[in-house]
Design an enzyme around this catalytic site. Sequence first.
Site, PDB file in Angstrom:
ATOM      1  N   ASP A 383       0.922  -1.135  -0.209  1.00 17.92           N
ATOM      2  CA  ASP A 383       0.038   0.024   0.129  1.00 17.92           C
ATOM      3  C   ASP A 383       1.015   1.169  -0.086  1.00 17.92           C
ATOM      4  OD1 ASP A 383      -2.499   1.853   0.474  1.00 17.92           O
ATOM      5  OD2 ASP A 383      -1.609   2.033   2.517  1.00 17.92           O
ATOM      6  N   LYS A 384       0.605   2.459  -0.557  1.00 20.92           N
ATOM      7  CA  LYS A 384       1.402   3.444  -0.544  1.00 20.92           C
ATOM      8  C   LYS A 384       1.360   4.441   0.648  1.00 20.92           C
ATOM      9  CE  LYS A 384       0.118   7.443  -2.507  1.00 20.92           C
ATOM     10  NZ  LYS A 384       0.410   8.504  -1.394  1.00 20.92           N
ATOM     11  N   THR A 385       0.012   4.769   1.201  1.00 20.06           N
ATOM     12  CA  THR A 385      -0.235   5.639   2.168  1.00 20.06           C
ATOM     13  C   THR A 385       0.118   5.083   3.309  1.00 20.06           C
ATOM     14  OG1 THR A 385      -1.744   7.013   0.685  1.00 20.06           O
ATOM     15  CG2 THR A 385      -1.644   7.290   3.022  1.00 20.06           C
ATOM     16  N   THR A 530      -2.865   1.589  -4.711  1.00 17.21           N
ATOM     17  CA  THR A 530      -3.150   2.781  -3.855  1.00 17.21           C
ATOM     18  C   THR A 530      -4.297   3.478  -4.440  1.00 17.21           C
ATOM     19  OG1 THR A 530      -2.371   5.038  -3.293  1.00 17.21           O
ATOM     20  CG2 THR A 530      -1.711   4.167  -5.392  1.00 17.21           C
ATOM     21  N   GLY A 531      -5.248   4.055  -3.652  1.00 13.93           N
ATOM     22  CA  GLY A 531      -6.331   4.734  -4.287  1.00 13.93           C
ATOM     23  C   GLY A 531      -5.886   6.044  -4.617  1.00 13.93           C
ATOM     24  N   LYS A 558      -9.267  -3.792  -4.398  1.00 13.79           N
ATOM     25  CA  LYS A 558      -7.919  -4.055  -4.109  1.00 13.79           C
ATOM     26  C   LYS A 558      -7.771  -5.671  -3.847  1.00 13.79           C
ATOM     27  CE  LYS A 558      -6.206  -0.180  -1.876  1.00 13.79           C
ATOM     28  NZ  LYS A 558      -5.479   0.627  -0.751  1.00 13.79           N
ATOM     29  N   ASP A 577      -1.829  -0.639   5.668  1.00 13.06           N
ATOM     30  CA  ASP A 577      -2.025  -0.031   7.060  1.00 13.06           C
ATOM     31  C   ASP A 577      -3.471   0.472   7.452  1.00 13.06           C
ATOM     32  OD1 ASP A 577      -1.832   2.273   5.765  1.00 13.06           O
ATOM     33  OD2 ASP A 577      -0.765   3.420   7.421  1.00 13.06           O
ATOM     34  N   ASP A 581      -7.236  -1.518   3.156  1.00 17.88           N
ATOM     35  CA  ASP A 581      -6.440  -2.738   2.932  1.00 17.88           C
ATOM     36  C   ASP A 581      -6.801  -4.012   3.253  1.00 17.88           C
ATOM     37  OD1 ASP A 581      -4.514  -0.898   1.711  1.00 17.88           O
ATOM     38  OD2 ASP A 581      -3.714  -0.302   3.389  1.00 17.88           O
TER      39      ASP A 581
END
Length: 687
Positions: A383-385, A530-531, A558, A577, A581
């Site tokens: 996940d990015k964020t 990522t969103g 996802k 996180d 997710d």
Amino acid sequence: MKNSHQNMNHGHNNGDHQHQNHGHEHDQNKENHSGGHAEHHAHMAKDFLKRFWISIALTVPILILSHMIQELLGLGTALQFTGDTYISFVLSSIVFFYGGWPFLKGLYDELKERQPGMMTLIGVAITAAYAYSTLVVFGVEGQVFFWELATLVDIMLIGHYIEMKSVMSASRALEELAKLMPSEAHVVQEDESTKDVPLEDLQKGYKVLVKPGEKIPADGVVLEGKSSVNESLMTGESKPVSKQKDDEVIGGSINGEGSLTIVVDRTGEDSFLSQVITLVRQAQESKSRTQDLANRAAFWLTIIALGAGALTFFAWTFFTTENFVFALERTVTVMVIACPHALGLAVPLVVAVSTSLAAQNGFLIRNRTAFEEARNLGAIIFDKTGTLTHGEFGVTNVLTFNGFDDKEQLLSLAGSLEQNSEHPIARGIVKATDGLMKVEKFNSITGKGIEGRVDGKQIKVVSPGYLRENNIELPTEQYEQLSGQGKTVVFVIIDDQLQGAIALGDSIREDSREAIQSLHDMGIQCIMLTGDNQQTAAYVANELGLDDFFAEVLPEEKAAKIKEVQQRGLKVAMTGDGVNDAPALAQADVGIAIGAGSDVAVETGDIILTQSNPKDVASLIALAKATYKKMVQNLWWATGYNAFAIPLAAGVLYTYGIILSPALGAVLMSLSTVIVAINARFLKLER
């Protein structure tokens, strides 16, 4: 969340045995999240420990009364007395029926399911030892095996207890998801007053007031008000989203600086959060069931033991002149020796050591089966964020123009002005500013920025739109470069002169670069999910050298992206996180949750990175490989001696005067157990 104990009905595949003795079938990868699971498994562990302590207390006098032990210690007949064998019988009977009950029940369950495994092996061994020893006590010629029976039960009980404490407790993912919602909502009445009602009483069409800082109680549409809403846990979007009339809001997201009146659109099972819960449950329940190493070893050892025992009895009864009692003794000796004590500890000891090592280094193993699977990973999806990036909306760049070159002063002037605003951009700039100054004549420029006097200067912090409207030349190249990275850019005007720009966004963790490099060195593909928008995702992917990325992915999509990568023939880990997710963490072969993230992500993960350091992912995989290697070594030590012990116990060299006595067999079993224990302690984490 996806975790080790799937059902109350489970064959316990998450350790090295099948705990079917309690009539519960185990799925080692995911779990049906029932509130009673944690209590149930805690009760099971407590039960094993209680049976162990009672059995070990009874084993001490059994050992003292054993004629074989007395002979080994050179005590002769000093401790022997009339009726000692009857006392041993009574004590051993308690150990057999009370301490051995889980294994006897497991034997029945495994044979009923036609899946013989560790329970069958233990059950047959202790039953054979007890039945034969009882016959000897009451008149049949031969040796008693009571001390072997008692120690075997003790070792297996403590092995199962260690295993149960080492694997994860029941997941609480769905309960954690439910906690994201507030307990009450402020429903607006016809007279415009508000009434607090329980969340479950909300209905579609209700008007609800959401105050600053509160959680939005249901999915809906804004009727009145303007605010920024933090949806990062729900959608993965890193920066707060501005909301005004007719915009949709998601239940569970957090309202920012303004009040909102919303009309409820979806509640209960129709809500976004409920759909996420459903996705988590479906992904958790769809995982295939596998058998771990020890169960496979136990299965084949059971077949070998039963076959060798039957062959021994048949051969000595029909092809030799030895009597029935001799044939029976050889058969029982084979059955007892074929069940090595060490097999009960081979995997649990490694599990205990690896779990402890992992915890000391900042990650917690909740699902051991998935952890072991990490050694075969072909791709890791991040996940990015909050995982590859810091997950905070803050200042990333400060630019100066037109002869003004003091970036710190520019930031100080802008931050001082922004301290009067509650906007997310303002909070980001203020947070990056040291030494705020007094502001005079503060004024908001509707929709375009703010202005005021700071340190005797007229300061404006404005949007690109303000520059265009006022015919101020926009530094196009720098602006497009920053906005192309998905960053928000505001401009600083000092005394009517454009002097600088401040870019805000989600900054990349330095640890992420090292983590990606380490994983690439291990031959593992690194992918981002990522969103966030395509531009932001492309920038982060390019900066980190990722193999692939998926952008603008909705939460419900996802898990499908995880499946897509799995369909490439790769074992996939997901690292994330946020609530958004959770379904992906559940769907992945290995779910890795960043510990600083949401409770639900932590509860859905198989492994928790408590230090929120992406580099721990590489360390985790290295530990998984080392752990599996130790398990294989221990299983060879635990079962390897059977290759020569069983034939000797069966009497293949009897004509040469060589036969393996139960006492010598016990010594070999003890030696095997010691080797297994020492080998487990040599497990190390290579970082």
